[in-house]
Design a protein around this motif. Structure first.
Motif, PDB file in Angstrom:
ATOM      1  N   ASN A  53      43.917  34.753 -50.162  1.00 17.94           N
ATOM      2  CA  ASN A  53      43.525  33.750 -51.159  1.00 17.94           C
ATOM      3  C   ASN A  53      44.448  33.727 -52.373  1.00 17.94           C
ATOM      4  O   ASN A  53      44.073  33.228 -53.434  1.00 17.94           O
ATOM      5  CB  ASN A  53      42.077  34.001 -51.607  1.00 17.94           C
ATOM      6  N   CYS A  56      44.818  30.898 -54.924  1.00 19.53           N
ATOM      7  CA  CYS A  56      43.698  30.539 -55.801  1.00 19.53           C
ATOM      8  C   CYS A  56      43.860  31.096 -57.204  1.00 19.53           C
ATOM      9  O   CYS A  56      43.064  30.783 -58.088  1.00 19.53           O
ATOM     10  CB  CYS A  56      42.389  31.072 -55.210  1.00 19.53           C
ATOM     11  N   THR A  79      39.267  29.299 -59.130  1.00 21.05           N
ATOM     12  CA  THR A  79      38.263  28.707 -58.243  1.00 21.05           C
ATOM     13  C   THR A  79      36.850  28.835 -58.790  1.00 21.05           C
ATOM     14  O   THR A  79      35.939  28.210 -58.266  1.00 21.05           O
ATOM     15  CB  THR A  79      38.292  29.362 -56.850  1.00 21.05           C
ATOM     16  N   THR A 120      37.920  23.812 -53.383  1.00 19.55           N
ATOM     17  CA  THR A 120      37.673  25.257 -53.406  1.00 19.55           C
ATOM     18  C   THR A 120      37.267  25.738 -54.799  1.00 19.55           C
ATOM     19  O   THR A 120      37.545  26.859 -55.176  1.00 19.55           O
ATOM     20  CB  THR A 120      38.918  26.042 -52.929  1.00 19.55           C
TER      21      THR A 120
END
Length: 138
Positions: A53, A56, A79, A120
């Motif tokens: 991730n 992010c 996020t 997201t």
């Protein structure tokens, strides 16, 4: 409006429900709310920050972290937004605050927009009464 505020927060998505002073990126301040994003040190969270991730997060490393007043390499999770309800008599200036360089602020805001567009992004609500109880100086 400052870019970073230090507030005591009990994150709604934290299963431990600990209340702790935390650096928060202030993305937006309006008359009735604050939009905050968590700023954390990378140390101990490398697997998460550089894992699957990684897109992010905005990482603040190298000379950039010292130039922006951070004590160690850090990251901002773009996020998860914590929207705090406030009223006109809520004195946010009583919290410890500082600014970051404009290019870092732009990078964080662009990543937030990217995460919203990608679907997201999650918003967590924090009531004014809770925020005042955790931060009595305001």
């Amino acid at each position: 409006m400052s870019d970073i505020v230090v507030a005591i927060i009990r994150f709604p998505n934290d299963p431990t429900q600990n209340s702790t002073a935390h650096q928060m990126f202030l993305a937006e301040q309006a008359q009735s709310y604050l939009n905050l994003y968590s700023v954390s040190s990378i140390l101990g969270k490398e697997r998460r920050v550089y894992g699957e991730n990684k897109d992010c997060y905005v990482t603040i490393v190298g000379q950039e972290y010292t130039a922006n007043g951070f004590k160690m390499p850090s990251f901002i999770d773009c996020t998860k937004m914590y929207q705090v309800a406030i009223s006109s008599d809520c004195n946010i200036s009583a919290l410890t605050q500082r600014n970051i360089l404009p290019n870092l602020r732009q990078r964080v805001n662009a990543k937030i927009l990217e995460m919203k567009s990608a679907g997201t992004h999650t918003t967590y609500s924090i009531s004014e009464s809770d925020f005042r109880r955790w931060n009595p100086r305001i």
